[in-house]
Design an enzyme around this catalytic site. Sequence first.
Site, short mmCIF file in Angstrom:
data_model
loop_
_atom_site.label_atom_id
_atom_site.label_comp_id
_atom_site.label_asym_id
_atom_site.label_seq_id
_atom_site.Cartn_x
_atom_site.Cartn_y
_atom_site.Cartn_z
N GLU A 65 6.21 7.28 -6.50
CA GLU A 65 4.88 7.87 -6.55
C GLU A 65 4.64 8.45 -5.15
OE1 GLU A 65 1.59 5.23 -7.33
OE2 GLU A 65 0.18 6.89 -7.14
N ARG A 291 12.76 -6.96 -6.44
CA ARG A 291 12.55 -6.01 -5.36
C ARG A 291 13.05 -6.60 -4.07
NH1 ARG A 291 7.78 -4.00 -6.20
NH2 ARG A 291 7.33 -3.19 -4.16
N LYS A 301 3.49 0.20 0.37
CA LYS A 301 3.02 1.45 0.96
C LYS A 301 1.55 1.36 1.35
CE LYS A 301 4.86 3.74 -2.49
NZ LYS A 301 5.15 4.80 -3.46
#
Length: 593
Positions: A65, A291, A301
């Site tokens: 994204e 992850r 982020k």
Amino acid sequence: MRGQAGYGSRMPDAGGPVIIQPMSTPTPPQGEPATAGLDFIREIIVNDRAAGKHGGRVHTRFPPEPNGYLHIGHAKAICLNFGVAEEFGGLCNLRFDDTNPTTEDVEYVESIMEDVRWLGFDWGDRLYYAADYFERMYECAERLIVMGKAYVDSLTPDEIREHRGTLTEPGRNSPYRDRSIEENLDLFRRMRAGEFPDGTHVLRAKIDMASPNINMRDPALYRIRHASHHRTGDAWCIYPMYDYAHPLEDAFEGITHSLCTLEFEDHRPFYDWVIDTLDFEHQPQQIEFARLNLSYTVMSKRKLLRLVQDGLVSGWDDPRMPTLAGLRRRGVTPEAIRDFCDRIGLAKKENTIDVALLEHCIREDLNRRADRVMAVLRPLKLVIENFPEGEVEWMEAVNNPEDASAGSRQVPFTRELWIEQDDFREDPPKKYHRLSPGAEVRLRYGYIVKCTGLRKDPQTGEVIEVRCTYDPATLSGKGPEAGRRVKGTIHWVSAAHAHPIEVRLYDRLFTKADPEDAPEGQDFRANLNPHSLDVIDRAWVEPAAAGRPAGYRCQFERLGYFVVDPDATADRLVFNRIVSLRDTWAKIERQGQ
Ligand code: ATP
Ligand code: MG
């Protein structure tokens, strides 16, 4: 810290087989598939191919994204998606998952492309934007309405939340759930036409408000958001929800294996519902993996953006950031990052990797490729009393003991040198093998010198000059007594030849292995390391490293690996410390043996 994975070590997953390092060669899809030594994702792919699933194709995607810069966690996903495609003769798309107009920006789109390329991957002509599918996604939504599988809900966001139920209680049906297909179509078209303000209606899937999986309790498909999009401008005022958009994007692109992180595991039933209900020709399969979490690092982020916005770092590319832009500026090579991603392997269970492993990979890579040069960061004058004033002797120095092809260079040696303040002690502690009154050391690539005295600043009492004599028979590799051994070797630069440099010593950004472990009422910012950057205005480097361009990497002998920062100009050389030489990971490995 939870489970730690080391290179070459096996990392247990959630009760399943152990995961080891990925393989590098594809297995042909014939006979009994060979899966020994593969991680669980590659094992699935090998089996799928053997079973003829997806026609034997492997097509993955990396779907960021564009709401921030990529970080090293993304590198794991990039290496996995592009790596798998390459190994199995498949394809990997780069796709911007840009369904949220308010947080996304072209600056991020551009940085992401730069970072993926820098890591060494190529998406060919397969660059896609979710936004380019908005029309098709909209058509799919109308199809769902016509099938009686979606409805427009007009509850307020708060009411929707109340109706959703909890983990232990089922949800309740919305009073709008049984609207007719005609009414739903009409309302949805008017949502698109911009007739309604934000938050007044949503389009929801009609699944099961009593499902034990909250994600299946009539999840939202579309919301009204009167906002400009970085790509579609004001063409849309309704935007698809991530969970609805993602399976569609995968299906449109013919993705076979949709690899994502564990938090999407509970969303998989809805992913499959979208694919099954709309009955796509290509049926992508979502597979989740753990992850990457790194000690002493925050990875989200959103949090990295906080650091940037609060001015706690100099930007997304601050060399202390775990972003790829930051690591690049720090001087880390893409090869080191790819090696790191290989070594951590893949697990099905959350774990945290010791940042020392990353540092170890960085050192190993630089050890092979970086020139050695001499620099003095905290200078102290050394005067060689028996070396003639004005004379220059050129010493031969190897550029890289790990790489004979790197050759050698000439280093000027003169009567006055700079040495490190740390390499001299007036009152040496025990086992101090460097310079002290009466003691001998070898000057790297040069002679053995013996300390004969010192001079102090009369005001401060600080040692400002050390005096010594050299033994001309002891020239390194050449003199008749070249082999004479002394306990210490120190580095130096000729004062008359050295170039002044600014040095930025970077350290870990957080003081705690788990930066989230903050005092009550505070967040990760409370654990910022106040000493993560130490700037030395005036250090000295030997002439060989002067005039090097930004991005030039070298080892300052005995000090660490350094890189020329983009801030450097013709008159001002600036070096960043990439990593020190102390390898805590190698030590952990040795102790484990
Ligand atoms: P963040 O939480 O840092 O914002 P994200 O998952 O929201 O990350 P995306 O841009 O949606 O960021 O991620 C793109 C891809 O990278 C996704 O497939 C995601 O699963 C993967 N990814 C993100 N963070 C990690 C990580 N720490 N380790 C491995 N893969 C990751
Ligand atoms: Mg995200």
